[in-house]
Design a protein around this motif. Structure first.
Motif, mmCIF file in Angstrom:
data_model
loop_
_atom_site.group_PDB
_atom_site.id
_atom_site.type_symbol
_atom_site.label_atom_id
_atom_site.label_comp_id
_atom_site.label_asym_id
_atom_site.label_seq_id
_atom_site.Cartn_x
_atom_site.Cartn_y
_atom_site.Cartn_z
ATOM 1 N N ILE A 193 -7.969 -46.727 18.836
ATOM 2 C CA ILE A 193 -8.418 -45.878 17.735
ATOM 3 C C ILE A 193 -8.617 -44.458 18.239
ATOM 4 O O ILE A 193 -8.869 -44.218 19.417
ATOM 5 N N SER A 194 -8.483 -43.521 17.318
ATOM 6 C CA SER A 194 -8.723 -42.106 17.609
ATOM 7 C C SER A 194 -9.561 -41.535 16.481
ATOM 8 O O SER A 194 -9.472 -41.980 15.339
ATOM 9 N N ALA A 195 -10.376 -40.540 16.821
ATOM 10 C CA ALA A 195 -11.290 -39.978 15.833
ATOM 11 C C ALA A 195 -11.278 -38.461 15.884
ATOM 12 O O ALA A 195 -11.182 -37.866 16.959
ATOM 13 N N ASP A 196 -11.352 -37.860 14.699
ATOM 14 C CA ASP A 196 -11.638 -36.435 14.595
ATOM 15 C C ASP A 196 -12.972 -36.291 13.869
ATOM 16 O O ASP A 196 -13.740 -37.256 13.784
ATOM 17 N N ASP A 197 -13.266 -35.132 13.340
ATOM 18 C CA ASP A 197 -14.571 -34.900 12.721
ATOM 19 C C ASP A 197 -14.830 -35.795 11.509
ATOM 20 O O ASP A 197 -15.980 -36.137 11.228
ATOM 21 N N LEU A 198 -13.766 -36.170 10.786
ATOM 22 C CA LEU A 198 -13.966 -36.876 9.523
ATOM 23 C C LEU A 198 -13.231 -38.201 9.404
ATOM 24 O O LEU A 198 -13.512 -38.963 8.485
ATOM 25 N N GLY A 232 0.080 -44.390 11.908
ATOM 26 C CA GLY A 232 -1.318 -44.643 12.217
ATOM 27 C C GLY A 232 -2.046 -45.024 10.944
ATOM 28 O O GLY A 232 -1.807 -44.448 9.876
ATOM 29 N N PHE A 233 -2.922 -46.026 11.021
ATOM 30 C CA PHE A 233 -3.602 -46.547 9.836
ATOM 31 C C PHE A 233 -5.024 -46.016 9.792
ATOM 32 O O PHE A 233 -5.793 -46.183 10.743
ATOM 33 N N ASN A 234 -5.372 -45.370 8.694
ATOM 34 C CA ASN A 234 -6.717 -44.816 8.546
ATOM 35 C C ASN A 234 -7.704 -45.929 8.219
ATOM 36 O O ASN A 234 -7.548 -46.640 7.220
ATOM 37 N N ILE A 235 -8.743 -46.089 9.066
ATOM 38 C CA ILE A 235 -9.721 -47.159 8.848
ATOM 39 C C ILE A 235 -11.103 -46.627 8.478
ATOM 40 O O ILE A 235 -11.969 -47.403 8.090
ATOM 41 N N LEU A 236 -11.312 -45.323 8.616
ATOM 42 C CA LEU A 236 -12.598 -44.729 8.229
ATOM 43 C C LEU A 236 -12.374 -43.286 7.824
ATOM 44 O O LEU A 236 -11.738 -42.524 8.557
ATOM 45 N N ASP A 237 -12.869 -42.936 6.651
ATOM 46 C CA ASP A 237 -12.682 -41.579 6.130
ATOM 47 C C ASP A 237 -14.004 -41.092 5.546
ATOM 48 O O ASP A 237 -14.520 -41.661 4.578
ATOM 49 N N LEU A 238 -14.557 -40.052 6.149
ATOM 50 C CA LEU A 238 -15.836 -39.499 5.689
ATOM 51 C C LEU A 238 -15.669 -38.233 4.864
ATOM 52 O O LEU A 238 -16.667 -37.632 4.453
ATOM 53 N N MET A 267 -16.213 -30.497 -0.094
ATOM 54 C CA MET A 267 -16.634 -30.289 1.289
ATOM 55 C C MET A 267 -18.047 -29.732 1.396
ATOM 56 O O MET A 267 -18.676 -29.816 2.444
ATOM 57 N N GLU A 268 -18.569 -29.175 0.309
ATOM 58 C CA GLU A 268 -19.946 -28.691 0.331
ATOM 59 C C GLU A 268 -20.950 -29.833 0.417
ATOM 60 O O GLU A 268 -22.112 -29.624 0.762
ATOM 61 N N ASP A 269 -20.496 -31.050 0.102
ATOM 62 C CA ASP A 269 -21.376 -32.221 0.169
ATOM 63 C C ASP A 269 -21.391 -32.853 1.555
ATOM 64 O O ASP A 269 -22.104 -33.839 1.776
#
Length: 445
Positions: free
Chosen positions: A191-196, A209-215, A220-222
């Motif tokens: 797995i690899s991670a960036d800020d979001l 690559g399969f996205n498994i978590l998206d914040l 974006m103000e929230d």
């Protein structure tokens, strides 16, 4: 667990320079990542110039390692990443190595995953025999004339060569800078991670690559927090944890959902044991810079600017242990903020048995902590700094607090060649390494 922290002794230094030459260190030579492999017999370092250097453990003769002596040698070096330019965003992409993770060794072939801000690469490192001819075809032909037996050219082994080849390149999966990668226990995915976002990759399937978590929120103000680290469980392939800029640790289970819309567990220290009021710097120093699983897979170690915390994965309410590292610097946070020191990212690591942890600090200090008693032991990794004493002095916790950190000026703390940000411990022996500037220091116990 042992009450006393492990006392590490200096073993080797690679790339160390004298005080006069330290000021001449180029930015591209600064080490930005360091990692032991699973066997503890190799160390990989990455620098800001995109290079990876691999050190190999030397097998000492019988009797030479009775006192735990260890020795490494230079094995190979290669260029992992090159500077790039994103024409769509008009942005330069640095070649700096952000993180290195080793894959499981198989058939004498080593593999590692390295990443810069945007591109991840899987490298294959192998060693093979090199042969040179000792007789030519013409000589063989002349020797054959008039004989009933065929004579062939002869070769003999001239040595061994190390071959480094990129197996896969994973790019285009992150809109933001990649901050961490982690290899799964199945040795097939990572797995690899960036800020979001967190993406799941397969070694042999690119560029998918399969996205498994998206914040990322719709607005974006929230946005209230970002991902700082991510780490797979060392045994269970479905579990991984990510840390946040608000100081929380979030566990996700891929058995619940392939796309994690909620966390299985959240570890957050809601009530500070110190009882101090929140200040302007509270959220800044609470941001987790490093995250590690214990060797047994039950405990989680986090490192922020001021504190080490040990969490039990079965207890979310509060950490098992809190260890203050830079508490003496708390009155000087304003000065450190003005010099951007408060944003420094320090790493931490478990010892081989999981009973101790190591962490870096300012003034060239490498600290060892007992997780049972919280007692610490520190060593100067390099030449004299704030103390003005001989090189590689060692201190207990009381001496360290009273005569070293409190006596340092902010200018000394800012000096990049005096910060121990990169540390790692061997998973198979009491050997650790730490990087300062362009130098790597190896210690053993």
């Amino acid at each position: 667990m042992a009450d006393e922290p492990i006392k590490y002794n200096f073993a080797q230094a690679f790339g160390e320079r004298g005080p006069e030459a330290a000021a001449e260190i180029q930015d591209v030579d600064m080490i930005s990542a360091v990692r032991f492999n699973d066997n503890g017999d190799m160390i990989a370092t990455g620098d800001r110039g995109g290079r990876i250097v691999v050190l190999d453990k030397v097998e000492l003769a019988e009797g030479e390692n009775d006192n735990g002596a260890v020795e490494f040698r230079f094995w190979t070096q290669f260029q992992s990443h090159e500077p790039e330019f994103d024409y769509l965003k008009s942005m330069e992409i640095e070649e700096k190595i952000n993180q290195i993770k080793w894959c499981r060794q198989s058939g004498g072939v080593s593999r590692l995953v390295s990443t810069n801000d945007k591109t991840i690469k899987l490298w294959r490192i192998s060693e093979r025999n090199v042969y040179e001819p000792v007789s030519s075809v013409a000589e063989a032909y002349m020797n054959t004339k008039g004989k009933s037996r065929l004579s062939l050219p002869k070769v003999e082994m001239a040595g061994r060569a190390i071959q480094t080849t990129p197996q896969q390149v994973y790019s285009g999966g992150h809109a933001y800078h990649i901050n961490s990668i982690s290899v799964c226990a199945d040795d097939e995915t990572f797995i690899s991670a960036d800020d979001l976002r967190v993406n799941l990759w397969h070694y042999d399937q690119t560029p998918v690559g399969f996205n498994i978590l998206d914040l990322k929120p719709d607005n974006m103000e929230d946005l209230i927090e970002v991902i700082t680290c991510v780490e797979f469980h060392p045994i269970q392939c479905s579990l991984f944890v990510n840390s946040s800029s608000r100081g929380s640790v979030n566990m996700s289970d891929l058995r619940m959902n392939s796309v994690c819309e909620g966390y299985a567990r959240v570890f957050e220290n809601l009530v500070s044991d110190s009882g101090e009021q929140q200040s302007f710097f509270s959220e800044i120093v609470a941001s987790i810079a490093d995250l590690k699983w214990s060797p047994c897979g039950r405990y989680i170690l986090t490192r922020d600017y001021m504190t080490l915390r040990l969490w039990d994965m079965n207890m979310e309410a509060m950490p098992l242990k809190e260890i203050s590292i830079h508490e003496d610097l708390r009155p000087r946070l304003c000065e450190l903020y003005e010099n951007d020191c408060v944003f420094d990212k320090f790493q931490a690591s478990f010892s081989e048995d999981g009973h101790n942890v190591i962490a870096g600090s300012y003034n060239g200090l490498l600290q060892s902590f007992s997780l049972r008693s919280g007692e610490s032991y520190a060593s100067e990794t390099s030449v004299p700094f704030a103390t003005g004493q001989s090189a590689r002095c060692q201190y207990d916790s009381e001496t360290l607090a009273s005569c070293l950190l409190t006596a340092s000026s902010v200018e000394e703390l800012v000096e990049p060649t005096k910060r121990v940000t990169q540390v790692d411990a061997s998973p198979s022996s009491n050997v650790i390494c730490a990087a300062i500037g362009s130098a790597l220091y190896i210690y053993n116990a």
